[in-house]
Design a protein around this motif. Structure first.
Motif, short mmCIF file in Angstrom:
data_model
loop_
_atom_site.label_atom_id
_atom_site.label_comp_id
_atom_site.label_asym_id
_atom_site.label_seq_id
_atom_site.Cartn_x
_atom_site.Cartn_y
_atom_site.Cartn_z
N ILE A 193 18.57 17.13 24.78
CA ILE A 193 19.25 18.40 25.04
C ILE A 193 20.29 18.58 23.95
CG2 ILE A 193 20.75 19.66 26.60
CD1 ILE A 193 19.45 18.12 28.90
N ALA A 194 20.28 19.74 23.34
CA ALA A 194 21.26 20.05 22.30
C ALA A 194 22.12 21.21 22.77
CB ALA A 194 20.56 20.41 21.00
N ILE A 195 23.41 21.08 22.56
CA ILE A 195 24.34 22.15 22.91
C ILE A 195 25.04 22.56 21.62
CG2 ILE A 195 26.41 22.74 24.21
CD1 ILE A 195 25.52 20.63 26.27
N SER A 196 25.00 23.83 21.35
CA SER A 196 25.64 24.35 20.14
C SER A 196 26.82 25.23 20.50
CB SER A 196 24.64 25.18 19.32
OG SER A 196 23.56 24.39 18.92
N TYR A 197 27.82 25.17 19.70
CA TYR A 197 28.98 26.03 19.85
C TYR A 197 29.04 26.94 18.64
CZ TYR A 197 30.29 22.72 23.42
OH TYR A 197 30.29 21.93 24.54
N VAL A 198 29.27 28.21 18.88
CA VAL A 198 29.31 29.20 17.81
C VAL A 198 30.64 29.92 17.86
CG1 VAL A 198 28.20 31.27 16.89
CG2 VAL A 198 26.82 29.51 18.00
N ASP A 199 31.25 30.10 16.73
CA ASP A 199 32.51 30.85 16.64
C ASP A 199 32.27 32.26 17.18
OD1 ASP A 199 34.60 32.56 15.64
OD2 ASP A 199 35.07 31.01 14.18
N SER A 200 33.16 32.73 18.04
CA SER A 200 32.97 34.06 18.64
C SER A 200 33.07 35.19 17.62
CB SER A 200 33.98 34.29 19.77
OG SER A 200 35.29 34.33 19.26
N HIS A 201 33.53 34.89 16.43
CA HIS A 201 33.58 35.89 15.37
C HIS A 201 32.37 35.81 14.44
CE1 HIS A 201 37.69 37.17 16.30
NE2 HIS A 201 37.88 35.90 16.61
N ALA A 202 31.46 34.90 14.75
CA ALA A 202 30.28 34.73 13.90
C ALA A 202 29.38 35.96 13.97
CB ALA A 202 29.51 33.49 14.32
N GLU A 203 28.71 36.22 12.88
CA GLU A 203 27.77 37.33 12.80
C GLU A 203 26.37 36.77 12.60
OE1 GLU A 203 29.12 39.43 9.38
OE2 GLU A 203 30.92 40.16 10.36
N VAL A 204 25.37 37.50 13.04
CA VAL A 204 23.99 37.10 12.81
C VAL A 204 23.57 37.61 11.44
CG1 VAL A 204 21.61 37.32 13.62
CG2 VAL A 204 23.49 37.21 15.27
N ARG A 205 22.96 36.74 10.67
CA ARG A 205 22.48 37.15 9.35
C ARG A 205 21.39 38.20 9.49
NH1 ARG A 205 21.13 31.46 7.59
NH2 ARG A 205 19.14 32.48 7.26
N GLY A 206 21.29 39.06 8.52
CA GLY A 206 20.30 40.13 8.55
C GLY A 206 18.88 39.68 8.32
N ASP A 207 18.69 38.46 7.82
CA ASP A 207 17.33 38.00 7.54
C ASP A 207 16.71 37.19 8.68
OD1 ASP A 207 18.92 35.74 7.26
OD2 ASP A 207 17.88 34.99 5.49
N VAL A 208 17.39 37.12 9.83
CA VAL A 208 16.85 36.40 10.98
C VAL A 208 15.77 37.25 11.64
CG1 VAL A 208 17.39 35.39 13.22
CG2 VAL A 208 19.02 35.17 11.34
N PRO A 209 14.57 36.71 11.79
CA PRO A 209 13.49 37.52 12.38
C PRO A 209 13.84 38.03 13.77
CG PRO A 209 12.62 35.51 11.42
CD PRO A 209 14.11 35.39 11.40
N GLY A 210 13.63 39.32 13.98
CA GLY A 210 13.85 39.92 15.28
C GLY A 210 15.24 40.46 15.53
N VAL A 211 16.19 40.21 14.63
CA VAL A 211 17.55 40.69 14.87
C VAL A 211 17.56 42.21 14.94
CG1 VAL A 211 18.27 40.72 12.44
CG2 VAL A 211 19.99 40.49 14.21
N GLY A 212 18.14 42.74 16.00
CA GLY A 212 18.25 44.18 16.17
C GLY A 212 16.98 44.90 16.56
N LYS A 213 15.91 44.19 16.87
CA LYS A 213 14.62 44.85 17.12
C LYS A 213 14.64 45.74 18.36
CE LYS A 213 12.54 41.25 19.89
NZ LYS A 213 11.47 40.34 20.09
N ASN A 214 15.55 45.49 19.29
CA ASN A 214 15.61 46.28 20.53
C ASN A 214 16.61 47.43 20.45
OD1 ASN A 214 13.80 44.42 21.57
ND2 ASN A 214 15.41 43.18 22.48
N ILE A 215 17.26 47.59 19.33
CA ILE A 215 18.30 48.60 19.20
C ILE A 215 17.73 49.84 18.52
CG2 ILE A 215 20.53 49.15 18.14
CD1 ILE A 215 21.25 46.21 18.51
#
Length: 100
Positions: free
Chosen positions: A17-39
């Protein structure tokens, strides 16, 4: 691999089991597949178009399962909030690190 009492090799399935922590100010890169596809955003011509990523992904695909459920609901390179990405620190909005 483990050996039983007769020194026969036996294999057991192991899980991690892996648990990741992400900075709440982090942004998703634009080259990640599927980002924004529902918007759906209004286009300049008055119609509507779906916002999505390009297909030039340079990251590691190993983590796709961890973001697949929410990645389509956020825009790239923007600060976002999503129910599947809860803020866990501070524990409540009235708490502060200095009081803990």
């Amino acid at each position: 691999q483990q050996n039983d009492e007769n020194n026969n090799a036996s294999f057991q399935t192991r899980y991690a089991i892996a648990i990741s922590y992400v900075d709440s100010h982090a942004e998703v890169r634009g080259d990640v597949p599927g980002v924004g596809k529902n918007i759906v955003v209004p286009s300049r011509g008055g119609g509507k178009k779906k916002k999505g990523s390009n297909n030039n992904y340079k990251g590691d695909a190993e983590d796709r399962a961890s973001y697949a459920e929410w990645i389509g609901d956020v825009l790239p390179r923007t600060r976002f909030q999503h129910e599947l990405m809860p803020d866990v620190w501070p524990p409540t909005s009235s708490s502060s690190a200095s009081s803990l």
